[in-house]
Design a protein around this motif. Structure first.
Motif: not given
Lengths: 178, 156
Positions: A73-74, B12-13, B61, B65, B69
């Motif tokens: 994602a990065k 992270a999107p 986790l 999601i 996060i």
């Protein structure tokens, strides 16, 4: 000897492995790798090793996939005009040669599930299977070996996991996981 | 660390999805229970501390999601994973060294004066392993999500 189901599983594992190596899109590669891990977990269950299969399914197919996805994602996606990566022929030759050398040891292994293999006839195996329940009161002989007979090794494994976490914190110069 | 979870560019999107949030909310208790089951029932069936710990860690986790996060990390707190890992290693070591101090071998559980010492000793050690693994999995998730950018850590 090999049922069509097992054969199909092996073909699926090989396909996923090749797809992981060759796919140009990293996201697709990670998904193929996840499917590969799941199939390997099923293969462990076929080989009567459910403890290992459970670990492979949880770590390989579950956590590793999430960590890989977080990592990509990065990154930026390459402009993918092709689906598959171009194969580097010298590297492929080296890989095939290495596998061929390692494969020579395959003939020294007993057949899977053979009754006269050292795993089944060894005195240590017989001792564990005969005495594990009386001596440790747990029904799963694998757990008895892990946590009682070979408890010191398991302490080492647990400390390796701990050390991996601490090592990551040291590398990233943090004191907490944040 | 305290920036909004939606629409941040460098994180992270995270896309807020009611389907994922509802799914996570429904299955999280079952996954957590399953993880504890694998951990405790490893003595009598497949499983054990390593596998159960990973499954318990997976709960975090999934929360990350589903709900973002950053939000999950703020909810759990940055020190809890480290504390869990430390307690796990200490409990395992103390069990082993304790049996030596009581005159037995390392992890020779039956020197402990409890009924079925081996069975409960093994369960306790599995639980300690589960704490270590769950803490490290959670921590890896947070660290990888945060990346290498310096977020409040004291730079040397």
């Amino acid at each position: 000897m090999t049922t069509p189901l097992e054969l199909g599983l092996l073909v699926f594992i090989l396909t996923c492995a090749v797809a992981t190596a060759l796919l140009r899109d990293v996201l697709g590669s990670i998904i193929a790798f996840s499917a590969y891990s799941l199939a390997i977990a099923v293969a462990w269950v076929f080989l009567r090793a459910p403890d290992v299969g459970l670990t492979e399914a949880a770590v390989g197919a579950g956590v590793m996939t999430v960590l890989f996805l977080l990592t990509i994602a990065k990154t930026v996606r390459p402009s993918s005009d092709r689906t598959l990566e171009r194969v580097d022929l010298p590297a492929l030759a080296v890989s095939v040669a290495l596998v061929a050398v390692l494969a020579t040891t395959l003939f020294a292994l007993p057949a899977a599930g053979a009754a006269d293999s050292a795993v089944a006839t060894d005195d240590v195996t017989a001792y564990y299977l005969d005495n594990a329940y009386e001596e440790t009161q747990v029904k799963n002989a694998v757990t008895a070996v892990l946590a009682a007979y070979r408890g010191f090794d398991t302490l080492g494994e647990a400390v390796v996991v701990y050390a991996a976490g601490v090592g990551l914190l040291v590398v990233l110069d943090r004191e907490v996981f944040a | 660390m305290s920036d909004d979870p939606v629409g941040t560019e460098e994180r992270a999107p995270y896309v807020e999805s009611p389907i994922i949030m509802t799914t996570v909310r429904i299955i999280t208790p079952f996954v957590f229970t399953f993880g504890l089951f694998v951990m405790f029932h490893g003595a009598d069936s497949s499983g054990g501390g390593f596998q159960g710990g990973v499954i318990v860690g997976t709960v975090v986790l999934m929360l990350g999601i589903g709900f973002g996060i950053e939000t999950t990390r703020d909810w759990i707190g940055p020190t809890l994973p480290v504390v869990l890992v430390g307690i796990g290693v200490f409990a395992f070591l103390a069990t082993g060294i304790g049996s030596v101090l009581l005159g037995g071998g390392f992890l020779e559980y039956d020197v402990y004066p409890i009924k079925k010492a081996f069975k409960y000793g093994i369960e306790f050690v599995e639980l300690a392993i589960g704490l270590i693994v769950a803490g490290v999995v959670t921590g890896l998730f947070f660290v990888v999500a945060a990346g290498t950018r310096d977020t409040g850590g004291d730079a040397a």
